[in-house]
Design a protein around this motif. Sequence first.
Motif, mmCIF file in Angstrom:
data_model
loop_
_atom_site.group_PDB
_atom_site.id
_atom_site.type_symbol
_atom_site.label_atom_id
_atom_site.label_comp_id
_atom_site.label_asym_id
_atom_site.label_seq_id
_atom_site.Cartn_x
_atom_site.Cartn_y
_atom_site.Cartn_z
ATOM 1 N N ALA A 76 -38.422 117.309 46.754
ATOM 2 C CA ALA A 76 -39.081 116.006 46.596
ATOM 3 C C ALA A 76 -38.056 114.877 46.532
ATOM 4 O O ALA A 76 -38.267 113.797 47.105
ATOM 5 N N PHE A 77 -36.942 115.101 45.847
ATOM 6 C CA PHE A 77 -35.847 114.128 45.794
ATOM 7 C C PHE A 77 -35.352 113.807 47.200
ATOM 8 O O PHE A 77 -35.220 112.651 47.581
ATOM 9 N N HIS A 78 -35.084 114.825 47.986
ATOM 10 C CA HIS A 78 -34.563 114.651 49.343
ATOM 11 C C HIS A 78 -35.561 113.879 50.200
ATOM 12 O O HIS A 78 -35.192 112.937 50.902
ATOM 13 N N ALA A 79 -36.832 114.261 50.137
ATOM 14 C CA ALA A 79 -37.870 113.579 50.920
ATOM 15 C C ALA A 79 -37.993 112.116 50.510
ATOM 16 O O ALA A 79 -38.107 111.228 51.365
ATOM 17 N N ALA A 80 -37.970 111.842 49.208
ATOM 18 C CA ALA A 80 -38.078 110.461 48.725
ATOM 19 C C ALA A 80 -36.882 109.632 49.186
ATOM 20 O O ALA A 80 -37.029 108.466 49.563
ATOM 21 N N ALA A 81 -35.710 110.237 49.181
ATOM 22 C CA ALA A 81 -34.508 109.517 49.620
ATOM 23 C C ALA A 81 -34.591 109.149 51.094
ATOM 24 O O ALA A 81 -34.300 108.011 51.467
ATOM 25 N N LEU A 82 -34.988 110.080 51.923
ATOM 26 C CA LEU A 82 -35.089 109.796 53.359
ATOM 27 C C LEU A 82 -36.167 108.753 53.631
ATOM 28 O O LEU A 82 -35.976 107.864 54.461
ATOM 29 N N ALA A 83 -37.281 108.844 52.919
ATOM 30 C CA ALA A 83 -38.370 107.885 53.107
ATOM 31 C C ALA A 83 -37.994 106.491 52.616
ATOM 32 O O ALA A 83 -38.599 105.509 53.030
ATOM 33 N N SER A 84 -36.981 106.406 51.753
ATOM 34 C CA SER A 84 -36.576 105.127 51.176
ATOM 35 C C SER A 84 -35.324 104.546 51.814
ATOM 36 O O SER A 84 -34.711 103.636 51.265
ATOM 37 N N GLY A 85 -34.931 105.072 52.956
ATOM 38 C CA GLY A 85 -33.794 104.513 53.676
ATOM 39 C C GLY A 85 -32.482 105.235 53.470
ATOM 40 O O GLY A 85 -31.447 104.796 53.976
ATOM 41 N N GLY A 86 -32.495 106.352 52.750
ATOM 42 C CA GLY A 86 -31.286 107.138 52.577
ATOM 43 C C GLY A 86 -30.972 107.929 53.842
ATOM 44 O O GLY A 86 -31.820 108.089 54.715
ATOM 45 N N THR A 87 -29.760 108.425 53.919
ATOM 46 C CA THR A 87 -29.305 109.215 55.060
ATOM 47 C C THR A 87 -29.060 110.648 54.608
ATOM 48 O O THR A 87 -28.397 110.872 53.585
ATOM 49 N N ASP A 88 -29.579 111.601 55.361
ATOM 50 C CA ASP A 88 -29.375 113.007 55.033
ATOM 51 C C ASP A 88 -27.885 113.325 55.037
ATOM 52 O O ASP A 88 -27.161 112.981 55.962
ATOM 53 N N ASN A 89 -27.436 113.995 53.984
ATOM 54 C CA ASN A 89 -26.048 114.436 53.891
ATOM 55 C C ASN A 89 -25.986 115.917 53.529
ATOM 56 O O ASN A 89 -24.963 116.403 53.076
ATOM 57 N N ASN A 112 -27.418 130.863 43.252
ATOM 58 C CA ASN A 112 -28.615 130.109 42.861
ATOM 59 C C ASN A 112 -28.427 128.602 42.922
ATOM 60 O O ASN A 112 -29.255 127.857 42.397
ATOM 61 N N TYR A 113 -27.350 128.132 43.540
ATOM 62 C CA TYR A 113 -27.074 126.695 43.617
ATOM 63 C C TYR A 113 -27.903 126.111 44.758
ATOM 64 O O TYR A 113 -27.523 126.152 45.910
ATOM 65 N N TYR A 114 -29.066 125.561 44.407
ATOM 66 C CA TYR A 114 -30.001 124.981 45.375
ATOM 67 C C TYR A 114 -29.882 123.467 45.264
ATOM 68 O O TYR A 114 -30.159 122.884 44.212
ATOM 69 N N ALA A 115 -29.433 122.826 46.343
ATOM 70 C CA ALA A 115 -29.146 121.397 46.266
ATOM 71 C C ALA A 115 -29.530 120.679 47.549
ATOM 72 O O ALA A 115 -29.725 121.299 48.596
ATOM 73 N N ALA A 116 -29.621 119.356 47.423
ATOM 74 C CA ALA A 116 -29.806 118.463 48.565
ATOM 75 C C ALA A 116 -28.915 117.258 48.331
ATOM 76 O O ALA A 116 -28.706 116.835 47.185
ATOM 77 N N TYR A 117 -28.387 116.723 49.428
ATOM 78 C CA TYR A 117 -27.472 115.586 49.366
ATOM 79 C C TYR A 117 -27.980 114.479 50.269
ATOM 80 O O TYR A 117 -28.423 114.733 51.393
ATOM 81 N N VAL A 118 -27.873 113.239 49.782
ATOM 82 C CA VAL A 118 -28.216 112.066 50.587
ATOM 83 C C VAL A 118 -27.170 110.987 50.348
ATOM 84 O O VAL A 118 -26.508 110.968 49.313
ATOM 85 N N LEU A 119 -27.032 110.118 51.327
ATOM 86 C CA LEU A 119 -26.198 108.943 51.156
ATOM 87 C C LEU A 119 -27.106 107.774 50.839
ATOM 88 O O LEU A 119 -28.104 107.546 51.531
ATOM 89 N N ASP A 120 -26.781 107.035 49.782
ATOM 90 C CA ASP A 120 -27.579 105.867 49.410
ATOM 91 C C ASP A 120 -27.220 104.696 50.328
ATOM 92 O O ASP A 120 -26.390 104.850 51.236
ATOM 93 N N PRO A 121 -27.836 103.523 50.147
ATOM 94 C CA PRO A 121 -27.568 102.389 51.038
ATOM 95 C C PRO A 121 -26.094 101.960 51.104
ATOM 96 O O PRO A 121 -25.693 101.302 52.053
ATOM 97 N N ASN A 132 -22.671 109.484 47.790
ATOM 98 C CA ASN A 132 -23.243 110.816 47.957
ATOM 99 C C ASN A 132 -24.038 111.173 46.705
ATOM 100 O O ASN A 132 -23.471 111.401 45.635
ATOM 101 N N ILE A 133 -25.362 111.201 46.830
ATOM 102 C CA ILE A 133 -26.254 111.465 45.709
ATOM 103 C C ILE A 133 -26.869 112.849 45.908
ATOM 104 O O ILE A 133 -27.407 113.158 46.965
ATOM 105 N N GLU A 134 -26.794 113.674 44.878
ATOM 106 C CA GLU A 134 -27.216 115.077 44.956
ATOM 107 C C GLU A 134 -28.257 115.368 43.888
ATOM 108 O O GLU A 134 -28.195 114.823 42.780
ATOM 109 N N ALA A 135 -29.190 116.239 44.215
ATOM 110 C CA ALA A 135 -30.065 116.851 43.211
ATOM 111 C C ALA A 135 -29.823 118.348 43.309
ATOM 112 O O ALA A 135 -29.756 118.897 44.408
ATOM 113 N N VAL A 136 -29.692 119.001 42.151
ATOM 114 C CA VAL A 136 -29.359 120.431 42.152
ATOM 115 C C VAL A 136 -30.154 121.172 41.086
ATOM 116 O O VAL A 136 -30.340 120.691 39.985
ATOM 117 N N CYS A 137 -30.648 122.337 41.481
ATOM 118 C CA CYS A 137 -31.271 123.292 40.575
ATOM 119 C C CYS A 137 -30.419 124.555 40.643
ATOM 120 O O CYS A 137 -30.196 125.097 41.729
#
Length: 132
Positions: A86-99, A111-120, A124-129
């Motif tokens: 959800a973090f990754h999807a929200a970032a892309l929908a809000s103008g972030g760039t997939d990283n 078990n390191y499950y993560a997504a990375y996005v570049l903010d405006p 490099n902004i990451e969410a990790v479980c």
Amino acid sequence: MPTDIINHIEFPVGDAEWSRQFYDAVLAPLGLSLVISIDPSRTAHGGARHGFGKNGYPSLWIHQENGAKLPIHIAFTADDRATVDAFHAAALASGGTDNGAPGIRERYHENYYAAYVLDPDGNNIEAVCQRA
């Protein structure tokens, strides 16, 4: 008062309003929201400041500042893998760039499950479980 080791993080952004909107959307899946905004007339550097957090305490701050900046990396803890998605999807929908799309990063551990996005601003902004 929070009991975490880090009290708060603050970093400069090129457009405080755009970044406020970006982080408001991106942090929502993680349970963080805008806690306070400070008008430029009330800041030492003359730029708007926005604080995001949980339970009314702003732990992440952004502030308007012009000039050259070096990118930073912030990793937010997610409770589960669906929250990372959800973090990754929200970032892309809000103008972030997939990283780095959501997925396991075995180079860290199984078990390191993560997504990375570049903010405006290219941070490099990451969410990790880190749970199975």
